[in-house]
Design a protein around this motif. Sequence first.
Motif, PDB file in Angstrom:
ATOM      1  N   ALA A  31       0.851  -1.199   0.000  1.00 13.44           N
ATOM      2  CA  ALA A  31       0.000   0.000   0.000  1.00 13.44           C
ATOM      3  C   ALA A  31       0.884   1.245   0.000  1.00 13.44           C
ATOM      4  O   ALA A  31       1.919   1.286   0.668  1.00 13.44           O
ATOM      5  N   ILE A  32       0.493   2.249  -0.763  1.00 15.19           N
ATOM      6  CA  ILE A  32       1.297   3.470  -0.873  1.00 15.19           C
ATOM      7  C   ILE A  32       1.364   4.150   0.500  1.00 15.19           C
ATOM      8  O   ILE A  32       0.350   4.550   1.064  1.00 15.19           O
ATOM      9  N   GLN A  33       2.579   4.284   0.997  1.00 14.27           N
ATOM     10  CA  GLN A  33       2.789   4.857   2.316  1.00 14.27           C
ATOM     11  C   GLN A  33       3.404   6.253   2.265  1.00 14.27           C
ATOM     12  O   GLN A  33       3.253   7.036   3.205  1.00 14.27           O
ATOM     13  N   ALA A  34       4.103   6.566   1.194  1.00  8.70           N
ATOM     14  CA  ALA A  34       4.816   7.850   1.163  1.00  8.70           C
ATOM     15  C   ALA A  34       4.942   8.350  -0.268  1.00  8.70           C
ATOM     16  O   ALA A  34       4.976   7.562  -1.220  1.00  8.70           O
ATOM     17  N   ILE A  35       4.994   9.670  -0.401  1.00  7.09           N
ATOM     18  CA  ILE A  35       5.241  10.326  -1.689  1.00  7.09           C
ATOM     19  C   ILE A  35       6.384  11.307  -1.494  1.00  7.09           C
ATOM     20  O   ILE A  35       6.308  12.211  -0.656  1.00  7.09           O
ATOM     21  N   THR A  36       7.433  11.128  -2.256  1.00  9.62           N
ATOM     22  CA  THR A  36       8.571  12.046  -2.217  1.00  9.62           C
ATOM     23  C   THR A  36       8.405  13.086  -3.315  1.00  9.62           C
ATOM     24  O   THR A  36       8.149  12.742  -4.472  1.00  9.62           O
ATOM     25  N   VAL A  37       8.529  14.350  -2.941  1.00 11.59           N
ATOM     26  CA  VAL A  37       8.360  15.454  -3.891  1.00 11.59           C
ATOM     27  C   VAL A  37       9.714  16.085  -4.164  1.00 11.59           C
ATOM     28  O   VAL A  37      10.413  16.507  -3.241  1.00 11.59           O
ATOM     29  N   GLN A  38      10.080  16.155  -5.428  1.00 14.26           N
ATOM     30  CA  GLN A  38      11.339  16.755  -5.842  1.00 14.26           C
ATOM     31  C   GLN A  38      11.074  17.809  -6.907  1.00 14.26           C
ATOM     32  O   GLN A  38       9.971  17.945  -7.405  1.00 14.26           O
ATOM     33  N   GLY A  39      12.104  18.568  -7.229  1.00 15.33           N
ATOM     34  CA  GLY A  39      11.980  19.576  -8.278  1.00 15.33           C
ATOM     35  C   GLY A  39      11.614  20.931  -7.726  1.00 15.33           C
ATOM     36  O   GLY A  39      12.000  21.309  -6.618  1.00 15.33           O
ATOM     37  N   GLU A  40      10.831  21.695  -8.504  1.00 11.75           N
ATOM     38  CA  GLU A  40      10.481  23.072  -8.169  1.00 11.75           C
ATOM     39  C   GLU A  40       9.247  23.104  -7.268  1.00 11.75           C
ATOM     40  O   GLU A  40       8.147  22.793  -7.710  1.00 11.75           O
ATOM     41  N   VAL A  41       9.441  23.452  -6.015  1.00 15.81           N
ATOM     42  CA  VAL A  41       8.326  23.559  -5.072  1.00 15.81           C
ATOM     43  C   VAL A  41       8.422  24.873  -4.296  1.00 15.81           C
ATOM     44  O   VAL A  41       8.138  24.936  -3.109  1.00 15.81           O
ATOM     45  N   THR A  42       8.822  25.932  -4.975  1.00 13.48           N
ATOM     46  CA  THR A  42       9.011  27.219  -4.291  1.00 13.48           C
ATOM     47  C   THR A  42       7.691  27.842  -3.871  1.00 13.48           C
ATOM     48  O   THR A  42       7.643  28.576  -2.883  1.00 13.48           O
ATOM     49  N   ARG A  43       6.602  27.581  -4.592  1.00 10.73           N
ATOM     50  CA  ARG A  43       5.311  28.166  -4.258  1.00 10.73           C
ATOM     51  C   ARG A  43       4.356  27.143  -3.647  1.00 10.73           C
ATOM     52  O   ARG A  43       3.204  27.445  -3.379  1.00 10.73           O
ATOM     53  N   ASN A  44       4.804  25.929  -3.470  1.00  9.78           N
ATOM     54  CA  ASN A  44       4.070  24.899  -2.762  1.00  9.78           C
ATOM     55  C   ASN A  44       5.060  24.201  -1.835  1.00  9.78           C
ATOM     56  O   ASN A  44       6.261  24.226  -2.073  1.00  9.78           O
ATOM     57  N   ALA A  46       5.960  20.437   0.207  1.00  7.66           N
ATOM     58  CA  ALA A  46       5.743  19.006   0.012  1.00  7.66           C
ATOM     59  C   ALA A  46       4.561  18.492   0.826  1.00  7.66           C
ATOM     60  O   ALA A  46       3.796  17.640   0.371  1.00  7.66           O
ATOM     61  N   VAL A  47       4.383  19.013   2.049  1.00  9.23           N
ATOM     62  CA  VAL A  47       3.294  18.558   2.905  1.00  9.23           C
ATOM     63  C   VAL A  47       1.941  18.877   2.271  1.00  9.23           C
ATOM     64  O   VAL A  47       1.038  18.034   2.213  1.00  9.23           O
ATOM     65  N   THR A  48       1.789  20.104   1.785  1.00  5.55           N
ATOM     66  CA  THR A  48       0.536  20.514   1.149  1.00  5.55           C
ATOM     67  C   THR A  48       0.278  19.708  -0.124  1.00  5.55           C
ATOM     68  O   THR A  48      -0.854  19.283  -0.384  1.00  5.55           O
ATOM     69  N   LEU A  49       1.313  19.491  -0.909  1.00  6.33           N
ATOM     70  CA  LEU A  49       1.161  18.727  -2.133  1.00  6.33           C
ATOM     71  C   LEU A  49       0.691  17.306  -1.842  1.00  6.33           C
ATOM     72  O   LEU A  49      -0.237  16.800  -2.481  1.00  6.33           O
ATOM     73  N   ARG A  50       1.325  16.660  -0.876  1.00  4.49           N
ATOM     74  CA  ARG A  50       0.929  15.289  -0.543  1.00  4.49           C
ATOM     75  C   ARG A  50      -0.506  15.251  -0.025  1.00  4.49           C
ATOM     76  O   ARG A  50      -1.277  14.357  -0.365  1.00  4.49           O
TER      77      ARG A  50
END
Length: 249
Positions: A31-44, A46-50
């Motif tokens: 089961a999907i437990q985690a999402i790693t966010v990389q790249g350009e996240v200057t206006r978002n 990682a917590v909000t995106l997930r």
Amino acid sequence: MNMTAALLVMAFVLLILGGGAWWLLRHPVFAIQAITVQGEVTRNNAVTLRANVMSQLSGNFFTIDLKRTREAFEAVPWVRGAVVHRDFPNSLRTVLVEHQPMALWGDEGTNKMVNQQSRVFEANVEDVDVEHLPRLKGPDAQSQMVVQMYRHLLPIFEAMDMGIEQLELTPRGSWRVLTDGGALLELGRGTEAEITAQLKLFFKTLSQVTARYGRTPTSLAGADLRHKDGYALRLRGVTTLEAVGPKKP
């Protein structure tokens, strides 16, 4: 008999494999437990995106739809593009690219902007320094044409020490410019080459015309270039009065 036995063995093996595959697909470890966010996240962040994306996902490591996952990320404001990968055994990794606004888009009060790729998008305009962005207007489907015209005309105006505060493609297909000095120029219809030629001719003669009234091009208040053999001009501090004589009996 041998054929029957072979078929029974094959059926048994397939049953075992199918049961193993079912167990594999249903096991909680995948089961999907985690999402790693990389790249350009200057206006978002990682917590909000997930948080925005996780609730839209279904399936596990093997069954999750990566296309729908990508679309869920790209639906988040400021996200221009996303690439999603599986990380065994229960994680996803996404690489994001954000919109880089080059201008505000449409009427004031909206949250529309156009990015460096001439694509219209919606996001909170308060997240950017709007004082340094021009405003472009026109049908969304023609944003590329409007951006191209802006980029082509800007050096011409800058050569006259003017900036473009707003460029509009009207519903009738006519071009209209508002300079940073408040001058409104009606450029009319035409191709990029035609508009450019007309504008350059106007600027070539503008200094001569303004000098007649003791003014400089910075006193320009407005101009209408839609006339075939000339243009109409308004200058700050210069008025034209029509002489009115006595009425004849």
